[in-house]
Motif scaffolding. Structure first.
Motif, PDB file in Angstrom:
ATOM      1  N   ALA A   1      36.960  35.293  33.651  1.00  0.00           N
ATOM      2  CA  ALA A   1      37.956  35.417  32.577  1.00  0.00           C
ATOM      3  C   ALA A   1      38.212  36.900  32.295  1.00  0.00           C
ATOM      4  CB  ALA A   1      37.475  34.709  31.322  1.00  0.00           C
ATOM      5  N   CYS A   2      37.190  37.717  32.414  1.00  0.00           N
ATOM      6  CA  CYS A   2      37.338  39.162  32.205  1.00  0.00           C
ATOM      7  C   CYS A   2      37.145  39.957  33.496  1.00  0.00           C
ATOM      8  CB  CYS A   2      36.334  39.645  31.170  1.00  0.00           C
ATOM      9  SG  CYS A   2      36.682  38.999  29.520  1.00  0.00           S
ATOM     10  N   HIS A   3      36.193  39.548  34.298  1.00  0.00           N
ATOM     11  CA  HIS A   3      35.916  40.242  35.553  1.00  0.00           C
ATOM     12  C   HIS A   3      36.822  39.677  36.638  1.00  0.00           C
ATOM     13  CE1 HIS A   3      32.210  42.346  34.264  1.00  0.00           C
ATOM     14  NE2 HIS A   3      32.159  41.342  33.391  1.00  0.00           N
ATOM     15  N   ASN A   4      38.050  40.181  36.665  1.00  0.00           N
ATOM     16  CA  ASN A   4      39.024  39.694  37.631  1.00  0.00           C
ATOM     17  C   ASN A   4      39.714  40.866  38.315  1.00  0.00           C
ATOM     18  OD1 ASN A   4      41.267  40.518  35.931  1.00  0.00           O
ATOM     19  ND2 ASN A   4      40.753  38.751  34.662  1.00  0.00           N
ATOM     20  N   SER A   5      40.487  40.585  39.341  1.00  0.00           N
ATOM     21  CA  SER A   5      41.083  41.645  40.157  1.00  0.00           C
ATOM     22  C   SER A   5      41.982  42.571  39.346  1.00  0.00           C
ATOM     23  CB  SER A   5      41.859  41.040  41.318  1.00  0.00           C
ATOM     24  OG  SER A   5      42.887  40.207  40.842  1.00  0.00           O
ATOM     25  N   GLU A   6      42.678  42.043  38.364  1.00  0.00           N
ATOM     26  CA  GLU A   6      43.559  42.886  37.535  1.00  0.00           C
ATOM     27  C   GLU A   6      42.758  43.959  36.796  1.00  0.00           C
ATOM     28  OE1 GLU A   6      45.822  42.362  33.322  1.00  0.00           O
ATOM     29  OE2 GLU A   6      46.102  40.755  34.779  1.00  0.00           O
ATOM     30  N   ARG A   7      41.674  43.569  36.198  1.00  0.00           N
ATOM     31  CA  ARG A   7      40.888  44.514  35.417  1.00  0.00           C
ATOM     32  C   ARG A   7      40.053  45.439  36.300  1.00  0.00           C
ATOM     33  NH1 ARG A   7      40.863  39.868  31.846  1.00  0.00           N
ATOM     34  NH2 ARG A   7      42.026  40.470  30.005  1.00  0.00           N
ATOM     35  N   ILE A   8      39.646  44.967  37.455  1.00  0.00           N
ATOM     36  CA  ILE A   8      38.882  45.821  38.363  1.00  0.00           C
ATOM     37  C   ILE A   8      39.731  47.014  38.761  1.00  0.00           C
ATOM     38  CG2 ILE A   8      37.841  45.979  40.665  1.00  0.00           C
ATOM     39  CD1 ILE A   8      37.074  42.998  40.285  1.00  0.00           C
ATOM     40  N   GLN A   9      40.993  46.753  39.091  1.00  0.00           N
ATOM     41  CA  GLN A   9      41.889  47.841  39.480  1.00  0.00           C
ATOM     42  C   GLN A   9      42.136  48.789  38.312  1.00  0.00           C
ATOM     43  OE1 GLN A   9      45.299  45.772  41.004  1.00  0.00           O
ATOM     44  NE2 GLN A   9      44.220  45.079  42.831  1.00  0.00           N
ATOM     45  N   ASP A  10      42.299  48.234  37.117  1.00  0.00           N
ATOM     46  CA  ASP A  10      42.576  49.077  35.950  1.00  0.00           C
ATOM     47  C   ASP A  10      41.393  49.934  35.541  1.00  0.00           C
ATOM     48  OD1 ASP A  10      45.104  48.095  35.828  1.00  0.00           O
ATOM     49  OD2 ASP A  10      44.746  46.761  34.137  1.00  0.00           O
ATOM     50  N   PHE A  11      40.210  49.368  35.573  1.00  0.00           N
ATOM     51  CA  PHE A  11      39.056  50.064  35.014  1.00  0.00           C
ATOM     52  C   PHE A  11      37.995  50.447  36.046  1.00  0.00           C
ATOM     53  CE2 PHE A  11      40.854  47.453  31.621  1.00  0.00           C
ATOM     54  CZ  PHE A  11      41.210  48.466  30.745  1.00  0.00           C
ATOM     55  N   LYS A  12      38.216  50.114  37.301  1.00  0.00           N
ATOM     56  CA  LYS A  12      37.326  50.495  38.398  1.00  0.00           C
ATOM     57  C   LYS A  12      35.867  50.124  38.153  1.00  0.00           C
ATOM     58  CE  LYS A  12      40.252  54.250  39.966  1.00  0.00           C
ATOM     59  NZ  LYS A  12      41.220  54.648  39.015  1.00  0.00           N
ATOM     60  N   PHE A  13      35.609  48.922  37.721  1.00  0.00           N
ATOM     61  CA  PHE A  13      34.226  48.489  37.579  1.00  0.00           C
ATOM     62  C   PHE A  13      33.939  47.401  38.598  1.00  0.00           C
ATOM     63  CE2 PHE A  13      36.371  45.530  34.720  1.00  0.00           C
ATOM     64  CZ  PHE A  13      35.812  44.333  35.085  1.00  0.00           C
ATOM     65  N   LYS A  14      32.666  47.189  38.856  1.00  0.00           N
ATOM     66  CA  LYS A  14      32.244  46.172  39.821  1.00  0.00           C
ATOM     67  C   LYS A  14      31.895  44.893  39.073  1.00  0.00           C
ATOM     68  CE  LYS A  14      30.285  49.667  42.799  1.00  0.00           C
ATOM     69  NZ  LYS A  14      29.058  50.236  43.344  1.00  0.00           N
ATOM     70  N   PRO A  15      32.521  43.782  39.446  1.00  0.00           N
ATOM     71  CA  PRO A  15      32.215  42.518  38.771  1.00  0.00           C
ATOM     72  C   PRO A  15      30.907  41.913  39.280  1.00  0.00           C
ATOM     73  CG  PRO A  15      33.848  42.178  40.461  1.00  0.00           C
ATOM     74  CD  PRO A  15      33.570  43.652  40.431  1.00  0.00           C
ATOM     75  N   LEU A  16      29.827  42.200  38.623  1.00  0.00           N
ATOM     76  CA  LEU A  16      28.534  41.698  39.031  1.00  0.00           C
ATOM     77  C   LEU A  16      28.101  40.568  38.119  1.00  0.00           C
ATOM     78  CD1 LEU A  16      26.723  45.120  39.488  1.00  0.00           C
ATOM     79  CD2 LEU A  16      27.709  43.708  41.285  1.00  0.00           C
ATOM     80  N   ILE A  17      27.747  39.440  38.697  1.00  0.00           N
ATOM     81  CA  ILE A  17      27.190  38.367  37.880  1.00  0.00           C
ATOM     82  C   ILE A  17      25.806  38.814  37.448  1.00  0.00           C
ATOM     83  CG2 ILE A  17      26.367  35.983  37.939  1.00  0.00           C
ATOM     84  CD1 ILE A  17      28.613  35.354  39.858  1.00  0.00           C
ATOM     85  N   PHE A  18      25.474  38.604  36.198  1.00  0.00           N
ATOM     86  CA  PHE A  18      24.196  39.006  35.615  1.00  0.00           C
ATOM     87  C   PHE A  18      24.017  40.516  35.639  1.00  0.00           C
ATOM     88  CE2 PHE A  18      23.486  34.876  37.809  1.00  0.00           C
ATOM     89  CZ  PHE A  18      23.556  34.094  36.691  1.00  0.00           C
ATOM     90  N   SER A  19      25.081  41.269  35.509  1.00  0.00           N
ATOM     91  CA  SER A  19      25.006  42.736  35.579  1.00  0.00           C
ATOM     92  C   SER A  19      24.248  43.307  34.393  1.00  0.00           C
ATOM     93  CB  SER A  19      26.407  43.326  35.650  1.00  0.00           C
ATOM     94  OG  SER A  19      27.158  42.925  34.514  1.00  0.00           O
ATOM     95  N   GLY A  20      22.950  43.357  34.537  1.00  0.00           N
ATOM     96  CA  GLY A  20      22.116  43.913  33.488  1.00  0.00           C
ATOM     97  C   GLY A  20      21.880  42.966  32.327  1.00  0.00           C
ATOM     98  N   ALA A  21      22.275  41.714  32.488  1.00  0.00           N
ATOM     99  CA  ALA A  21      22.160  40.794  31.363  1.00  0.00           C
ATOM    100  C   ALA A  21      20.698  40.459  31.065  1.00  0.00           C
ATOM    101  CB  ALA A  21      22.942  39.516  31.629  1.00  0.00           C
ATOM    102  N   HIS A  22      19.952  40.025  32.065  1.00  0.00           N
ATOM    103  CA  HIS A  22      18.526  39.789  31.866  1.00  0.00           C
ATOM    104  C   HIS A  22      17.773  39.953  33.137  1.00  0.00           C
ATOM    105  CE1 HIS A  22      19.939  35.471  30.481  1.00  0.00           C
ATOM    106  NE2 HIS A  22      20.762  36.322  29.962  1.00  0.00           N
TER     107      HIS A  22
END
Length: 157
Positions: A136-157
């Motif tokens: 819903a948030c980690h999608n191709s549109e936002r990756i291009q805009d903000f240059k972040f890597k969509p990692l599942i569990f990215s530092g969550a626990h």
């Protein structure tokens, strides 16, 4: 004529009752409310501390606060969708009224926690979030805009 009026009135009341019953039954899941990540900490201390320490999501309001003066209200609302917990879903409303939901928190991935906090039943919360929750948030549109890597569990626990 009075008989017809009474019959119509009873029919209308019956239909209203049936509609109310089905609307309530359909909204049974909506009784769960957002309570904020700090309420998860007493039972999930290790995960909570790791999340607060290592996850950028746990401090996502900082990005909103930096950008807020430069944005129009409708632009700001788009930020809230991914940088807060439960926006437009009964969660975050504003920094003034719901500050406990101003960051991306546990409930963003696991769902509203009120029922789980009350009964400690693992079935009353999403233990393993679906990928759709992330995308819903980690999608191709936002990756291009903000240059972040969509990692599942990215530092969550």
């Amino acid at each position: 004529m009075l008989y017809l009026f009474k019959k119509c009135l009873l029919s209308a009341l019956f239909l209203a009752f049936i509609q109310l019953f089905f609307v309530q039954a359909g909204n049974a899941d909506n009784t769960k409310t957002y309570i904020g990540s700090k309420n998860c900490a007493p039972c999930h201390e290790e995960q909570y501390n790791s999340f607060i320490k290592h996850s950028k999501k746990a401090h996502s309001w900082n990005s909103v606060a930096i950008m807020k003066p430069k944005l129009k209200e409708h632009e700001l609302q788009k930020c809230y969708e991914c940088h807060t917990t439960g926006y437009n879903k009964g969660g975050f409303k504003s920094i003034e009224t719901t500050p406990e939901l101003a960051d991306v928190g546990c409930e963003t991935c696991h769902g509203p926690g009120s029922e789980h906090a009350e009964n400690q039943d693992p079935q009353s919360i999403s233990r393993k979030p679906a990928v759709e929750t992330c995308t819903a948030c980690h999608n191709s549109e936002r990756i291009q805009d903000f240059k972040f890597k969509p990692l599942i569990f990215s530092g969550a626990h």
